[in-house]
Design an enzyme around this catalytic site. Structure first.
Site, PDB file in Angstrom:
ATOM      1  N   LYS A  17      34.531  52.980  24.513  1.00  0.00           N
ATOM      2  CA  LYS A  17      33.383  53.821  24.171  1.00  0.00           C
ATOM      3  C   LYS A  17      33.624  54.597  22.875  1.00  0.00           C
ATOM      4  O   LYS A  17      32.749  54.681  21.999  1.00  0.00           O
ATOM      5  CB  LYS A  17      33.098  54.795  25.312  1.00  0.00           C
ATOM      6  CG  LYS A  17      32.099  55.902  24.987  1.00  0.00           C
ATOM      7  CD  LYS A  17      30.731  55.346  24.597  1.00  0.00           C
ATOM      8  CE  LYS A  17      29.814  56.450  24.050  1.00  0.00           C
ATOM      9  NZ  LYS A  17      29.528  57.514  25.011  1.00  0.00           N
ATOM     10  N   LYS A  25      32.654  65.393  17.927  1.00  0.00           N
ATOM     11  CA  LYS A  25      33.635  65.373  19.016  1.00  0.00           C
ATOM     12  C   LYS A  25      34.136  63.964  19.271  1.00  0.00           C
ATOM     13  O   LYS A  25      35.351  63.716  19.365  1.00  0.00           O
ATOM     14  CB  LYS A  25      33.007  65.961  20.282  1.00  0.00           C
ATOM     15  CG  LYS A  25      33.955  66.075  21.472  1.00  0.00           C
ATOM     16  CD  LYS A  25      33.824  64.924  22.460  1.00  0.00           C
ATOM     17  CE  LYS A  25      32.484  64.881  23.148  1.00  0.00           C
ATOM     18  NZ  LYS A  25      32.424  63.816  24.172  1.00  0.00           N
TER      19      LYS A  25
END
Length: 300
Positions: free
Chosen positions: A172, A242
């Protein structure tokens, strides 16, 4: 799905809300939910979920719980409350995008309490979350993967077993970093085209017909960048930063210093500092083309 009789879901935001709604509608099992937002809880109860007053109350009522939270910080906090709420809960499935090393450490810690941990972060858009067509990358044992696969299939159309715990996060994270780098490349291309006299929407439409075509071009490019539309609450830039930071950490752990990924991260940080932190992350085009702080609606 008989292995699990009661399901929990914590984190009912932009992605988690529609994901949980699909779980309620398709699993034919009771789904117990919690979120700090009363509005989010109300939407899910209207869809058929069972609202609980606390994280601990969810844990006391379910066999397996799904998490959709902003980062590993929140995941660790929630897991600490889940593990202390009784002995019914057997499996935690983290569908957030989280740090790999901390994910693995958390899995080891929870195993001491007899709780299995699976990382299953999702990819694709908020629209895909609504439609139940997410890509879900799963890290965990083969047996655990097979046990939760029917539940994941309620939320996603492509369910990938990537390996042991942490492998789902790696896939991911790298997927997202590739998206961010492509958005950065598209930002340069649309800037060159506009300054040469091409309209952004026309340019991207033409590129989508040739070998430059991609999902990012058609989605992020044509639907956002070409129209200069960067709404809030649609994968904001701070979330992208992030995730990009996680990719750079992964690279560092492998003794590799990526140039394009690092440059993209730096551009995103500049866009955040220019006031676009809560906007949809393709807003970085306004840094690339020098319009930062100007009216972003003026150059379509």
């Amino acid at each position: 799905m008989n292995q699990y009789q009661q399901i929990g879901f914590i984190g009912l935001g932009v992605m988690g809300g529609p994901m949980c709604t699909n779980l309620v509608r398709k699993s034919a099992l009771p789904v117990h939910v919690f979120d700090t937002s009363a509005e989010a809880l109300q939407r899910l109860t209207q869809a058929g979920a069972i609202a609980q007053d606390s994280i601990a109350e969810v844990a006391r009522n379910v066999d397996v719980v799904f998490l959709s939270l902003p980062s590993i910080d929140q995941v660790e906090t929630v897991c600490a409350q889940l593990r202390g709420a009784g002995d019914r809960l057997r499996v935690i499935v983290d569908m957030s995008t989280s740090d790999v090393a901390r994910t693995r450490a958390l899995a080891e810690s929870l195993a001491q309490d007899g709780i299995a941990y699976v990382d299953a972060p999702v990819a694709r858009t908020a629209e895909a979350a609504v439609k139940g067509t997410l890509l879900i990358a799963v890290g965990g044992s083969e047996a655990l993967f097979e046990s939760i696969r029917p539940l994941l299939a309620c939320m996603g159309s492509d369910i990938l077993h990537c390996g042991d715990v942490g492998a789902g996060q790696m896939v991911k994270i790298l997927n997202n970093m590739m998206v961010f780098m492509t958005v950065n490349a598209l930002s340069e291309i649309i800037t060159i085209g506009r300054r040469a006299g091409l309209k952004g929407d026309v340019l991207f439409d033409m590129l989508s017909k040739g070998s430059a075509d991609s999902f990012v071009l058609r989605n992020h490019g044509m639907k956002s960048m070409a129209l200069d539309t960067f709404p809030e609450k649609v994968f904001p830039l701070v979330y992208a930063i992030k995730d990009a930071g996680l990719a750079l950490t992964l690279a560092k752990q492998g003794d590799f210093s990526p140039r394009i990924a690092q440059y993209t991260y730096d551009v995103m940080c500049k866009a955040r500092d220019a006031g676009f932190g809560q906007n949809y992350h393709p807003a970085i085009v306004q840094i690339v083309d020098g319009r930062a702080g100007a009216n972003a609606q003026s150059a379509a």
